[in-house]
Scaffold this motif. Structure first.
Motif, mmCIF file in Angstrom:
data_model
loop_
_atom_site.group_PDB
_atom_site.id
_atom_site.type_symbol
_atom_site.label_atom_id
_atom_site.label_comp_id
_atom_site.label_asym_id
_atom_site.label_seq_id
_atom_site.Cartn_x
_atom_site.Cartn_y
_atom_site.Cartn_z
ATOM 1 N N ALA A 33 -75.467 33.669 -19.948
ATOM 2 C CA ALA A 33 -74.610 32.983 -20.910
ATOM 3 C C ALA A 33 -74.850 31.479 -20.886
ATOM 4 O O ALA A 33 -74.914 30.824 -21.944
ATOM 5 C CB ALA A 33 -73.147 33.291 -20.602
ATOM 6 N N HIS A 90 -69.230 39.286 -14.045
ATOM 7 C CA HIS A 90 -69.205 38.343 -15.170
ATOM 8 C C HIS A 90 -69.451 36.917 -14.694
ATOM 9 O O HIS A 90 -70.339 36.213 -15.201
ATOM 10 C CB HIS A 90 -67.849 38.442 -15.877
ATOM 11 C CG HIS A 90 -67.789 37.715 -17.183
ATOM 12 N ND1 HIS A 90 -66.686 37.728 -17.998
ATOM 13 C CD2 HIS A 90 -68.703 36.919 -17.828
ATOM 14 C CE1 HIS A 90 -66.917 37.012 -19.080
ATOM 15 N NE2 HIS A 90 -68.130 36.504 -18.995
ATOM 16 N N TYR A 132 -73.650 37.607 -15.058
ATOM 17 C CA TYR A 132 -73.813 37.459 -16.510
ATOM 18 C C TYR A 132 -73.776 36.001 -16.931
ATOM 19 O O TYR A 132 -74.455 35.600 -17.890
ATOM 20 C CB TYR A 132 -72.733 38.257 -17.245
ATOM 21 C CG TYR A 132 -72.816 38.082 -18.741
ATOM 22 C CD1 TYR A 132 -73.802 38.733 -19.475
ATOM 23 C CD2 TYR A 132 -71.930 37.241 -19.410
ATOM 24 C CE1 TYR A 132 -73.907 38.555 -20.856
ATOM 25 C CE2 TYR A 132 -72.027 37.057 -20.779
ATOM 26 C CZ TYR A 132 -73.015 37.717 -21.498
ATOM 27 O OH TYR A 132 -73.114 37.523 -22.849
ATOM 28 N N SER A 133 -73.008 35.202 -16.215
ATOM 29 C CA SER A 133 -72.878 33.795 -16.599
ATOM 30 C C SER A 133 -74.202 33.044 -16.533
ATOM 31 O O SER A 133 -74.374 32.019 -17.213
ATOM 32 C CB SER A 133 -71.833 33.086 -15.731
ATOM 33 O OG SER A 133 -72.266 32.995 -14.382
ATOM 34 N N VAL A 186 -67.704 29.156 -17.669
ATOM 35 C CA VAL A 186 -68.820 29.970 -18.147
ATOM 36 C C VAL A 186 -68.389 31.351 -18.607
ATOM 37 O O VAL A 186 -69.217 32.133 -19.093
ATOM 38 C CB VAL A 186 -69.917 30.104 -17.066
ATOM 39 C CG1 VAL A 186 -70.629 28.780 -16.843
ATOM 40 C CG2 VAL A 186 -69.349 30.652 -15.765
ATOM 41 N N THR A 187 -67.102 31.682 -18.485
ATOM 42 C CA THR A 187 -66.596 32.938 -19.038
ATOM 43 C C THR A 187 -65.821 32.706 -20.338
ATOM 44 O O THR A 187 -65.272 33.646 -20.905
ATOM 45 C CB THR A 187 -65.687 33.657 -18.035
ATOM 46 O OG1 THR A 187 -64.480 32.904 -17.834
ATOM 47 C CG2 THR A 187 -66.384 33.859 -16.701
ATOM 48 N N MET A 227 -78.291 30.624 -22.455
ATOM 49 C CA MET A 227 -78.287 30.716 -23.914
ATOM 50 C C MET A 227 -77.493 29.570 -24.549
ATOM 51 O O MET A 227 -77.863 29.070 -25.612
ATOM 52 C CB MET A 227 -77.722 32.067 -24.347
ATOM 53 C CG MET A 227 -78.599 33.239 -23.923
ATOM 54 S SD MET A 227 -80.341 33.028 -24.393
ATOM 55 C CE MET A 227 -80.190 33.053 -26.180
ATOM 56 N N ALA A 228 -76.409 29.157 -23.888
ATOM 57 C CA ALA A 228 -75.632 28.035 -24.414
ATOM 58 C C ALA A 228 -76.435 26.738 -24.366
ATOM 59 O O ALA A 228 -76.279 25.867 -25.228
ATOM 60 C CB ALA A 228 -74.334 27.893 -23.624
ATOM 61 N N LEU A 288 -68.700 27.827 -24.141
ATOM 62 C CA LEU A 288 -70.138 28.056 -24.249
ATOM 63 C C LEU A 288 -70.653 27.689 -25.639
ATOM 64 O O LEU A 288 -71.717 27.074 -25.776
ATOM 65 C CB LEU A 288 -70.461 29.516 -23.929
ATOM 66 C CG LEU A 288 -70.239 29.934 -22.468
ATOM 67 C CD1 LEU A 288 -70.254 31.450 -22.344
ATOM 68 C CD2 LEU A 288 -71.294 29.309 -21.557
ATOM 69 N N ASP A 304 -65.889 31.819 -24.175
ATOM 70 C CA ASP A 304 -66.829 31.799 -25.300
ATOM 71 C C ASP A 304 -66.773 30.483 -26.067
ATOM 72 O O ASP A 304 -67.802 30.001 -26.565
ATOM 73 C CB ASP A 304 -66.545 32.965 -26.244
ATOM 74 C CG ASP A 304 -66.945 34.311 -25.652
ATOM 75 O OD1 ASP A 304 -67.745 34.322 -24.694
ATOM 76 O OD2 ASP A 304 -66.459 35.348 -26.150
#
Length: 256
Positions: free
Chosen positions: A126, A118, A122-123, A65-66, A129-130, A71, A68
């Motif tokens: 992320a 992160h 934040y994940s 999940v970190t 949204m993914a 994702l 890009d």
């Protein structure tokens, strides 16, 4: 007919059979869901062995999940197994136990703090949204927290990361709500998972819950927390979002 009958659920962050994520996957299948699980890197082989306990064995995808690229390609990867998602479970957290946990709060450097925030907070955004292209009205995102309204011994920057996670959940609820997507958290009591055992001094959590939880608490039983997750994934909370549901034996409501 189960409460998740016909639903497609992604459970992100399944490693050991003792984890809440694993129990969510197991119970979700029993309640009629099609489950996909994820992990990444060297842990993939461990997850692959663990999920062989499940019947049917769920699809396993690689997801950092970190990362890009992971994702960006997640929706297409998921489409190889399902045409939509009804639920996403975020069962992911990490802070370096040697630098960010165990009483080293005042000495932790920003790179280790940033990593904790992160991965652990934040994940959630992320991941949401993914997965968004596959989420429709009535779908549900559920994450896992550990009461971040107070400071805990030894929990340190993970506690800060969980506070960020709880705030991120509220903002997800705000921005995804108009699309009919719910976002909630389960605040579980301590479970003797692999992640918890990596935190120095966490036996203190077990002592606190053993003394103060009105309903009592078993640190080896992940079923109550998993059932809380399933309830939020189901259609039984259609108008609940931005919430934190405590599954902790009632400790959050008690004084010292």
């Amino acid at each position: 007919m189960g409460i998740l009958d016909g639903k497609n659920i992604l459970v992100a962050g399944v490693t050991m059979h003792t984890s809440i994520g694993y129990k969510v996957a197991e119970l979700a299948q029993q309640e009629g869901a099609t489950v996909i699980v994820s992990n990444f890197g060297r842990a993939m082989s461990l997850t692959g062995r663990v999920i062989k306990r499940l019947d049917p064995v769920p699809a396993l995808i690689e997801l950092d999940v970190t990362d890009d690229e992971h994702l960006a390609g997640l929706a297409d990867t998921l489409r190889e197994h399902v045409d939509h998602l009804d639920g996403v479970v975020h069962s992911i957290a990490f802070a370096n136990p040697e630098t960010a946990l165990g009483g080293r709060f005042l000495q932790t450097s920003w790179p280790d703090v940033g990593q904790a925030v992160h991965v652990s907070a934040y994940s959630l955004v992320a991941l949401a949204m993914a997965c968004r292209p596959l989420l429709g009205r009535g779908s549900s995102i559920v994450g896992m927290t550990f009461d971040a309204t107070v400071s805990w011994p030894f929990y340190d920057w993970m506690g800060v990361a969980k506070a960020a996670l709880e705030s991120a959940n509220r903002y997800l609820a705000r921005y995804l709500g108009p699309d009919g997507v719910r976002s909630n958290l389960i605040s579980a009591g301590p479970i003797d998972t692999l992640a918890k055992k990596a935190i120095p001094g966490t036996e203190e959590f077990n002592r606190v819950w053993g003394e103060r939880a009105p309903l009592g608490w078993s640190t080896t039983d992940s079923v109550p927390a998993a059932k809380g997750v399933l309830s939020l994934l189901s259609d039984y909370f259609p108008a609940t979002t931005g919430e934190i549901i405590h599954v902790d034996g009632g400790l959050h409501a008690t004084g010292s």
